[in-house]
Design a protein around this motif. Sequence first.
Motif, mmCIF file in Angstrom:
data_model
loop_
_atom_site.group_PDB
_atom_site.id
_atom_site.type_symbol
_atom_site.label_atom_id
_atom_site.label_comp_id
_atom_site.label_asym_id
_atom_site.label_seq_id
_atom_site.Cartn_x
_atom_site.Cartn_y
_atom_site.Cartn_z
ATOM 1 N N ASP A 71 38.055 82.062 123.353
ATOM 2 C CA ASP A 71 36.686 81.605 123.638
ATOM 3 C C ASP A 71 36.441 80.153 123.229
ATOM 4 O O ASP A 71 35.383 79.587 123.501
ATOM 5 C CB ASP A 71 35.648 82.517 122.999
ATOM 6 C CG ASP A 71 35.663 82.490 121.462
ATOM 7 O OD1 ASP A 71 36.351 81.628 120.866
ATOM 8 O OD2 ASP A 71 34.979 83.331 120.843
ATOM 9 N N ASP A 72 37.425 79.545 122.548
ATOM 10 C CA ASP A 72 37.383 78.126 122.160
ATOM 11 C C ASP A 72 36.291 77.789 121.145
ATOM 12 O O ASP A 72 36.016 76.608 120.896
ATOM 13 C CB ASP A 72 37.222 77.208 123.380
ATOM 14 C CG ASP A 72 38.502 77.054 124.173
ATOM 15 O OD1 ASP A 72 39.586 77.224 123.582
ATOM 16 O OD2 ASP A 72 38.422 76.783 125.386
ATOM 17 N N GLU A 73 35.668 78.789 120.533
ATOM 18 C CA GLU A 73 34.653 78.478 119.519
ATOM 19 C C GLU A 73 35.274 77.758 118.322
ATOM 20 O O GLU A 73 34.688 76.795 117.798
ATOM 21 C CB GLU A 73 33.927 79.749 119.070
ATOM 22 C CG GLU A 73 32.897 80.249 120.064
ATOM 23 C CD GLU A 73 31.849 81.144 119.407
ATOM 24 O OE1 GLU A 73 31.492 80.892 118.233
ATOM 25 O OE2 GLU A 73 31.381 82.084 120.062
ATOM 26 N N TYR A 74 36.430 78.230 117.885
ATOM 27 C CA TYR A 74 37.071 77.585 116.739
ATOM 28 C C TYR A 74 37.370 76.123 117.040
ATOM 29 O O TYR A 74 37.012 75.224 116.272
ATOM 30 C CB TYR A 74 38.356 78.326 116.344
ATOM 31 C CG TYR A 74 39.215 77.528 115.393
ATOM 32 C CD1 TYR A 74 38.868 77.430 114.050
ATOM 33 C CD2 TYR A 74 40.345 76.838 115.837
ATOM 34 C CE1 TYR A 74 39.626 76.669 113.163
ATOM 35 C CE2 TYR A 74 41.106 76.080 114.968
ATOM 36 C CZ TYR A 74 40.745 75.991 113.638
ATOM 37 O OH TYR A 74 41.491 75.226 112.773
ATOM 38 N N ALA A 75 38.030 75.871 118.162
ATOM 39 C CA ALA A 75 38.394 74.500 118.526
ATOM 40 C C ALA A 75 37.155 73.626 118.691
ATOM 41 O O ALA A 75 37.128 72.460 118.263
ATOM 42 C CB ALA A 75 39.225 74.499 119.807
ATOM 43 N N GLY A 76 36.114 74.161 119.306
ATOM 44 C CA GLY A 76 34.890 73.398 119.502
ATOM 45 C C GLY A 76 34.208 73.048 118.200
ATOM 46 O O GLY A 76 33.682 71.937 118.037
ATOM 47 N N LEU A 77 34.212 73.987 117.256
ATOM 48 C CA LEU A 77 33.597 73.732 115.959
ATOM 49 C C LEU A 77 34.354 72.643 115.205
ATOM 50 O O LEU A 77 33.750 71.727 114.637
ATOM 51 C CB LEU A 77 33.556 75.019 115.137
ATOM 52 C CG LEU A 77 32.973 74.891 113.720
ATOM 53 C CD1 LEU A 77 31.513 74.464 113.775
ATOM 54 C CD2 LEU A 77 33.113 76.204 112.959
ATOM 55 N N VAL A 78 35.663 72.736 115.206
ATOM 56 C CA VAL A 78 36.474 71.733 114.505
ATOM 57 C C VAL A 78 36.230 70.349 115.094
ATOM 58 O O VAL A 78 36.120 69.352 114.360
ATOM 59 C CB VAL A 78 37.968 72.112 114.585
ATOM 60 C CG1 VAL A 78 38.840 70.977 114.059
ATOM 61 C CG2 VAL A 78 38.239 73.384 113.794
ATOM 62 N N LYS A 79 36.115 70.269 116.392
ATOM 63 C CA LYS A 79 35.891 68.988 117.063
ATOM 64 C C LYS A 79 34.561 68.368 116.649
ATOM 65 O O LYS A 79 34.433 67.140 116.563
ATOM 66 C CB LYS A 79 35.933 69.190 118.580
ATOM 67 C CG LYS A 79 35.846 67.905 119.386
ATOM 68 C CD LYS A 79 35.990 68.190 120.868
ATOM 69 C CE LYS A 79 35.930 66.906 121.686
ATOM 70 N NZ LYS A 79 36.085 67.172 123.146
#
Length: 349
Positions: free
Chosen positions: A229-237
Amino acid sequence: MSAPTTEAGLTGAWSGYLNCLEEADEYAAIEVATGLLEGGVPAERVLLDLVAPAQAEVGERWARNEWSVAQEHAATHISERVVAAVAAYANPRPTRGRVVVACMDGEWHALPPRLVAEVLRLRGWQVTFLGASVPAAHLVSYLHRHDAHAVALACALPMRLPYAHRMIEACRRSDVPVVVGGRGFGADGRWARRLGVAWGPDAPSAADLVADEPALRRVPPAQLTHLADDEYAGLVKRRGELIDGALADLRERVPSARDYTPAQIDSTVSDLGYIVDFLAAALYVDDGTLFAEFVDWLVSILTSRGVPAGAVGLTLGHYARELRDFPRATRFLEEGRASVAAVRGAGVR
């Protein structure tokens, strides 16, 4: 020495040893430990039943704001010196293969894995202890140069779990089995299982696993399909943006925050970053309890230092508004806010 006599020796030494740490008396602390060894207490018992619980008490005293950071650092240094003295006294000779012990990248709590390293050494392994914060690339490079039977990796803080997973996978690509330990994987090892790696709840358990290579390799695969769902990657960004926004929001809604000293601002920015990092780790393993436990811990630390619990609730609310398009993150943040509200309802402001 009989078992009851051994227990009596350890029990009797406890308060004196802790007092040595409180007084920063390195030589007396070493004398307590070596006195037990000379009295017949096994080196492994001295490490695990004296040094380890005493260091845990040091951490608790810091958390309760009874000891300063300087006192905690001094006590940790003395504990490290005591471990070295116990190791020198026992001086075992290796009869088994090499085991590499290291902390995760960004992990600076080196004493617990050092205790694991010494227990492994006492059990006959040739141990290479790489210490704190070992970058994954450097660890892999070391494994390529030195044949290792296994790698033991330590993680004290759950926010390091994404880095831990990368290191675990890097070791596996080098065909070296891995055992992990530390509070960062959960009190029951739940997040180790989520990452698909063998977990040792304590030093003896980790040593037993290292001796059982089939068990080390016989682990279920990682369960991380939720990362799609890319939530982790989006949050880190968005980490930097979120921290800056939360600081501005705090200054607007808490007038006293406008008068913070540079040191207070630095500390606040660190706390705001920890919230984002623990939220990211919770997203990585898809477990809201990770974030909820961190929020409870943070509130207890801050309130013991005079910071109102409501300040944490305000920040969680700000992050929830900014991350409204992140369903899992929003849910974890709302659960954290509920936890803070419960603390405030109990009279902690």
